[in-house]
Design a protein around this motif. Structure first.
Motif, PDB file in Angstrom:
ATOM      1  N   ALA A   1      -0.741  -0.755   1.816  1.00  0.00           N
ATOM      2  CA  ALA A   1      -1.768  -0.341   0.868  1.00  0.00           C
ATOM      3  C   ALA A   1      -2.650   0.715   1.523  1.00  0.00           C
ATOM      4  O   ALA A   1      -2.946   0.635   2.725  1.00  0.00           O
ATOM      5  CB  ALA A   1      -2.618  -1.540   0.445  1.00  0.00           C
TER       6      ALA A   1
ATOM      7  N   ARG B   1       1.000   5.943   4.293  1.00  0.00           N
ATOM      8  CA  ARG B   1       2.058   4.949   4.047  1.00  0.00           C
ATOM      9  C   ARG B   1       3.446   5.463   4.367  1.00  0.00           C
ATOM     10  O   ARG B   1       4.265   4.724   4.922  1.00  0.00           O
ATOM     11  CB  ARG B   1       2.036   4.488   2.581  1.00  0.00           C
ATOM     12  CG  ARG B   1       0.969   3.465   2.303  1.00  0.00           C
ATOM     13  CD  ARG B   1       1.157   2.808   0.986  1.00  0.00           C
ATOM     14  NE  ARG B   1       0.925   3.748  -0.107  1.00  0.00           N
ATOM     15  CZ  ARG B   1       0.972   3.416  -1.379  1.00  0.00           C
ATOM     16  NH1 ARG B   1       1.269   2.187  -1.737  1.00  0.00           N
ATOM     17  NH2 ARG B   1       0.733   4.306  -2.309  1.00  0.00           N
TER      18      ARG B   1
ATOM     19  N   SER C   1       5.528   1.103  -0.951  1.00  0.00           N
ATOM     20  CA  SER C   1       4.480   0.090  -0.919  1.00  0.00           C
ATOM     21  C   SER C   1       4.925  -1.252  -0.346  1.00  0.00           C
ATOM     22  O   SER C   1       4.072  -2.068   0.013  1.00  0.00           O
ATOM     23  CB  SER C   1       3.904  -0.133  -2.319  1.00  0.00           C
ATOM     24  OG  SER C   1       4.898  -0.627  -3.191  1.00  0.00           O
TER      25      SER C   1
END
Length: 146
Positions: A98, A15, A75
């Motif tokens: 995610a 991420r 996120s």
């Protein structure tokens, strides 16, 4: 009420690597096809873009406008119009990130509303092209390590 266009893609990177490319807004013209320029006007307390002036040319939708960004850790990032353009009255969206089996699933949501009348089918097609091009460009950019 404008329709929301949503699409997802899995990127073979963590991420933080995906978010680093998303946060590098001035580089968008290099990989996000419809974006012709992106100028960061202000940044938040963590140095991430807060207000950004865009020039967009997505065929039937061509305009210049300013977006305000909200960052949620690693996120999500969302945006909305801070200054409307000549055509665009609403442009809200988000990238949701995610973990996905060693990579990152990125979901892009976009809502565009225009000041000028446009057949709904044509507007939705333009939105889908923007979303799909952005996701594919993001994947290629992150996975190439640029």
């Amino acid at each position: 009420m404008a329709d929301r266009t949503t699409s997802s893609i899995t990127i073979a990177a963590p991420r933080d690597a995906v978010l680093a490319v998303i946060a590098d807004l001035p580089a968008y013209p290099e990989w996000a096809g419809a974006v012709k320029s992106a100028e960061v006007l202000t940044t938040d307390g963590e140095g991430r873009p807060d207000r950004v002036r865009f020039v967009l040319d997505a065929g039937v939708i061509s305009d210049a406008y300013t977006l305000a960004y909200a960052w949620n850790g690693d996120s999500a990032v969302s945006w909305q119009v801070a200054e409307q353009g000549k055509m665009i009255s609403e442009l809200t969206g988000s990238y949701l990130l995610a973990d996905a089996g060693g990579g990152t699933e990125v979901t892009y949501e976009l809502v565009v509303d225009l000041k000028v009348p446009m057949i709904g089918m044509i507007k939705r097609k333009a939105e889908k092209v923007i979303v799909d091009t952005a996701l594919k460009g993001l994947k290629k950019r992150v996975e190439s390590g640029r």
